[in-house]
Design an enzyme around this catalytic site. Structure first.
Site, PDB file in Angstrom:
ATOM      1  N   ASP A 101      -6.820   0.088   9.414  1.00 18.65           N
ATOM      2  CA  ASP A 101      -5.688  -0.226   9.197  1.00 18.65           C
ATOM      3  C   ASP A 101      -4.205  -0.991   8.981  1.00 18.65           C
ATOM      4  OD1 ASP A 101      -3.534   0.194   6.645  1.00 18.65           O
ATOM      5  OD2 ASP A 101      -3.375   2.393   7.410  1.00 18.65           O
ATOM      6  N   ASP A 319      -1.881  -6.434   3.745  1.00 13.07           N
ATOM      7  CA  ASP A 319      -1.646  -4.728   3.646  1.00 13.07           C
ATOM      8  C   ASP A 319      -3.428  -5.109   4.332  1.00 13.07           C
ATOM      9  OD1 ASP A 319      -2.353  -2.876   4.058  1.00 13.07           O
ATOM     10  OD2 ASP A 319      -1.346  -1.908   2.409  1.00 13.07           O
TER      11      ASP A 319
END
Length: 491
Positions: A101, A319
């Site tokens: 992530d 992201d």
């Protein structure tokens, strides 16, 4: 009828040679990453994608080695949720499957005696829990240690000797994780040759999850934790770089066609990322200045205040942990009209009250426009129709563009560019020079990393943990064991 000795040996030898051949043609893998929903039913709930993204939005030196992380999963919206990797933690090392992530900083894993932690996953692996007592190199972090005081911006007034340093993360959908910090070894795959690696250890501080709530504890597609690749001092990339293990550079190439892809730490020399855009300073996420949006060559008017994540700057967050792409409401309306302008005869309908879907029998790349995002500097990001449209079922397609009603703390609308626009591209995060860039690339192929110490350049290939080929290998192994067992009986 009983087999003769010569026949039995020949049969067994032939089976072993066959299996050895199969093993040889299946390559060795390193820091493997998979996509969360890869291999699941194609009719995965579309709401689950939005719920996943909601959770994501709420979190919002010379190197010793280049590192290859084996990747698994798929970013395609009809299959996707997240990419995960297998890492080793502790002494002796134990395998953990964690979400990779870029939108968060902390590495955390579920711990022994965790409250409401998941016990099983449908992603093809058994869940693990970390036990401080089972690792000879494990040390708990106390509230008076430098890591704790720097992470919490000062010493806690209630800090007492031997008191643990705690963490607590809340997500946008109400889920949360809490626990305490631990220092231990993490096992990495150091690149030592073309498609070759050897194990190496680094010491990092991470979260030991003592309690989970919401979807973190009950999701059928559960993982063991999250591996944060943000740029804060607490992130794994920052910790390893500060110890001289790696450079503060990493890249990913996410394949949303077959799943998996490439995730590597180190300097990429091929493909060459020619154009980059600077990261905005003092931001908690990978935030860049957006200048233009074009749909089929037509520009969308942008005003200064509608793209500001912090202050009045036009900005967008890059992201990889977010599945879809989220535009501010002011931009979304004219944007989506231009997407469907050439297909005025389509009957649009809404699925699960949030996805715009339609029936279409032609090639989407021929019938819908290319989208281009322009950023400060010379960097631009091209998104093709086959990227932003996904097939829900035969002849039924849906748009992955979403209107984002989420606001930042200062009340500004937020633009988030996730896997929908980042897949099938090599994305380079150069934290040493505070820049990010990308280039279209075949994520099933290889990239070349430079070993900073030796100057050698090595190829690093794509991985897909628990892909169809892995399941075939498991079937072959089971078959082989059964045949050997039968031969032993005959012998």
């Amino acid at each position: 009828m009983a087999l003769g000795t010569t026949t039995r040996v020949a049969v067994l030898g032939g089976i072993l040679l066959f299996f050895a051949f199969v093993l040889n043609v299946s390559g060795n893998l390193v820091f493997s990453v998979n996509h969360k929903f890869k291999g699941r039913d194609k009719q995965v709930s579309l709401s689950a994608l939005k719920e996943h993204d909601a959770r994501r939005h709420g979190r919002l030196l010379a190197a010793d080695a280049a590192v290859d992380l084996q990747l698994g999963g798929s970013g395609h919206p009809s299959e996707a949720g997240l990419y995960f990797a297998k890492i080793g933690i502790g002494s002796p090392p134990k395998d953990f499957h964690v979400q990779v992530d870029t939108g968060s900083d902390l590495l955390w894993v579920n711990c022994e005696a965790c409250e409401n932690c998941p016990t099983k996953s449908n992603l093809g692996f058994k869940l693990s829990v970390y036990d401080t007592k089972s690792s000879s190199t494990s040390n708990k972090v106390t509230c008076d240690q430098e890591f704790c005081t720097s992470t919490l911006n000062g010493r806690l007034p209630s800090c007492k000797p031997n008191m643990l340093c705690n963490y607590n993360i809340a997500y946008g959908d109400g889920s949360a994780t809490s626990g305490y910090y631990v220092k231990d070894n993490i096992q990495l795959d150091k690149v030592t040759g073309n498609h070759q690696t050897t194990s190496t250890n680094g010491t990092v501080i991470f979260g030991c999850g003592a309690k989970q709530s919401g979807n973190l504890g009950k999701s059928p597609a559960a993982v063991d934790g999250i591996l944060g690749f943000g740029q804060a001092n607490a992130s794994i990339i920052s910790q390893l770089a500060s110890s001289g293990k790696v450079k503060r550079q990493f890249s990913h190439c996410l394949d949303n066609v077959k799943g998996g892809g490439i995730y590597a730490i180190g300097e990429v020399v091929e493909p060459k990322v020619k154009n980059t855009t600077p990261l905005l300073p003092n931001m908690p996420h990978y935030t860049v200045s957006m200048k233009t949006i074009e749909v089929g060559g037509d520009a969308i008017e942008l005003t200064t205040d509608i793209f500001g994540l912090f202050g009045d700057r036009k900005s967008a967050v890059i992201d990889s942990g977010t599945t879809l792409a989220y535009l501010t409401p002011e931009v979304f309306e004219p944007f989506i009209k231009k997407i469907f302008a050439r297909q005025s005869g389509l009957k649009l309908h809404t699925v699960e009250e949030q996805f715009t879907c339609f029936e279409y029998t032609g090639k989407v790349d021929d019938g819908f426009p290319i989208v281009k995002f322009g950023f400060k500097g010379s960097a631009s990001l091209t998104v093709y129709p086959h990227d932003y449209l996904f097939q829900l079922r035969d002849n039924v397609w849906c748009s992955g563009w979403q209107s984002n009603s989420m606001k930042s703390k200062d009340g500004k609308s937020v633009t988030l560019l996730g896997d929908l626009v980042l897949s099938n591209k090599l994305v380079l995060y150069d934290l040493e020079n505070q820049a990010i860039g990308w280039t279209d690339y075949n994520c099933t192929s290889s990239i070349k990393l430079k070993d900073d110490k030796s100057g050698q350049v090595y190829s690093v290939g794509a991985h897909n943990l628990y892909s169809a080929s892995s399941r075939i290998m498991g079937t072959l192994l089971t078959f082989l064991l059964l045949v050997i067992a039968m031969l032993q009986i005959l012998l």
